[in-house]
Motif scaffolding. Structure first.
Motif, short mmCIF file in Angstrom:
data_model
loop_
_atom_site.label_atom_id
_atom_site.label_comp_id
_atom_site.label_asym_id
_atom_site.label_seq_id
_atom_site.Cartn_x
_atom_site.Cartn_y
_atom_site.Cartn_z
N THR A 1 -7.74 44.67 24.28
CA THR A 1 -6.38 45.02 24.68
C THR A 1 -5.63 43.73 24.98
O THR A 1 -6.11 42.90 25.75
N ILE A 2 -4.48 43.56 24.34
CA ILE A 2 -3.62 42.40 24.59
C ILE A 2 -2.42 42.88 25.40
O ILE A 2 -1.57 43.60 24.87
N GLU A 3 -2.37 42.50 26.67
CA GLU A 3 -1.23 42.87 27.51
C GLU A 3 -0.18 41.76 27.40
O GLU A 3 -0.48 40.59 27.63
N ILE A 4 1.03 42.14 27.04
CA ILE A 4 2.15 41.20 26.94
C ILE A 4 3.15 41.54 28.04
O ILE A 4 3.79 42.58 28.01
N ILE A 5 3.23 40.65 29.02
CA ILE A 5 4.15 40.82 30.15
C ILE A 5 5.32 39.88 29.90
O ILE A 5 5.14 38.67 29.81
N TYR A 6 6.51 40.43 29.78
CA TYR A 6 7.66 39.58 29.47
C TYR A 6 8.79 39.84 30.46
O TYR A 6 9.02 40.96 30.90
N MET A 7 9.50 38.78 30.81
CA MET A 7 10.65 38.90 31.69
C MET A 7 11.84 39.43 30.90
O MET A 7 11.96 39.18 29.70
N THR A 8 12.69 40.17 31.58
CA THR A 8 13.84 40.80 30.94
C THR A 8 14.63 39.79 30.11
O THR A 8 15.01 38.72 30.59
N GLY A 9 14.82 40.14 28.84
CA GLY A 9 15.55 39.27 27.93
C GLY A 9 14.68 38.28 27.18
O GLY A 9 15.20 37.50 26.36
N PHE A 10 13.38 38.30 27.45
CA PHE A 10 12.50 37.31 26.84
C PHE A 10 11.26 37.94 26.20
O PHE A 10 10.18 37.38 26.20
N GLN A 11 11.48 39.11 25.61
CA GLN A 11 10.42 39.79 24.87
C GLN A 11 10.18 39.06 23.56
O GLN A 11 11.12 38.68 22.86
N PRO A 12 8.92 38.84 23.17
CA PRO A 12 8.65 38.20 21.88
C PRO A 12 9.08 39.11 20.74
O PRO A 12 9.14 40.33 20.89
N THR A 13 9.35 38.53 19.59
CA THR A 13 9.76 39.31 18.43
C THR A 13 8.62 40.21 17.96
O THR A 13 7.44 39.88 18.12
N ASP A 14 8.99 41.33 17.35
CA ASP A 14 7.99 42.25 16.82
C ASP A 14 7.10 41.57 15.79
O ASP A 14 5.89 41.82 15.73
N GLN A 15 7.68 40.70 14.99
CA GLN A 15 6.92 40.04 13.94
C GLN A 15 5.87 39.10 14.52
O GLN A 15 4.73 39.02 14.02
N ALA A 16 6.23 38.39 15.61
CA ALA A 16 5.26 37.50 16.25
C ALA A 16 4.11 38.29 16.86
O ALA A 16 2.95 37.87 16.78
#
Length: 252
Positions: free
Chosen positions: A52-67
């Motif tokens: 499981t890869i948990e991606i925690i991102y701050m508002t406005g700084f979500q990585p792109t879907d492609q990445a």
């Protein structure tokens, strides 16, 4: 008899609570080890059948879907996980700090991480921040860091500030390069938990590959990578030496 019964009931109620607390501490301790120490667990299917890869991102700084998709594909290609790779994305409030130290990052993870290794599933964590690294010096930038055996940070604001404009790389390319590079470190590269089978460590730059075209070349996690991704330049990949190290340590 009533007194004995009362004490017995309290004892039963106390034991599960205590065991749960002990279990929580053990789980968290597992995720506080040195970078590369869990490389075999991540690569092989001996103990863990999925990731499981948990991606925690701050508002406005979500990585792109492609990445994110590129990361998932890389993990699928090199890790033996017959039950699959699962990605969990979670948004947290941006803190608006001028910069973040690694101690700041560890605190953010401690306060927000929800996915931990459980039974046959091994959990990893990325944190995407709204500010730069406190280790930046002048024009020299740190774009990402692996800091525990399953934990990585991406300074997403620094990526966004240097992508998408004239003479700059596309954002997804820059993200993929830095994200995949940091995952390479928790896979034990280079000479960081996955044994080298031929000499290819750039010892002057720590746990990095000496092949300038390899994903694990040291410039990938610094601002020096920008010019290498402009135009039709592809996202770097692991070279043959790095791939062999991963395969010999239980990978595909």
């Amino acid at each position: 008899m009533r007194t004995l019964h009362f004490v017995f009931v309290l004892f039963l109620a106390f034991v599960p609570y205590s065991c749960k607390k002990d279990s929580d501490r053990r789980i968290r301790k597992f995720h506080r080890q040195d970078v590369g120490s869990s490389a075999n667990d991540i690569l092989s299917d001996k103990k863990y059948k999925s990731i499981t890869i948990e991606i925690i991102y701050m508002t406005g700084f979500q990585p792109t879907d492609q990445a994110v998709e590129n990361l998932k594909q890389l993990v699928t290609n090199v890790c033996n996980k017959p039950e699959g790779i699962h990605v969990v994305l979670r948004e947290i409030v941006a803190q608006g700090k001028s910069s973040y130290s690694i101690e700041d990052v560890k605190t953010i993870e401690n306060d927000n991480r929800q996915e931990f290794t459980y039974k046959k599933d091994l959990a990893t964590c990325f944190i995407f921040l709204d500010g730069p690294s406190a280790e930046n010096e002048g024009s020299a930038m740190v774009l990402g860091q692996a800091y525990f055996n399953t934990s990585m940070v991406i300074y997403e604001k620094s990526l966004k500030d240097n992508a998408g404009g004239f003479g700059e790389p596309e954002l997804y390319k820059l993200e993929s390069t830095v994200i995949n590079h940091e995952f390479g470190h928790i896979l034990g590269l280079v000479n960081l938990g996955s044994t080298m089978y031929s000499s290819h460590q750039d010892t002057a730059h720590g746990a990095h590959c000496d092949n300038t075209d390899c994903l694990m070349y040291w410039e990938v996690e610094t601002g020096n990578v920008f010019n290498n991704l402009i135009g039709n330049s592809p996202v770097p990949a692991f070279d043959e030496n790095c791939l062999r190290d991963l395969k010999e340590n239980g990978g595909r």
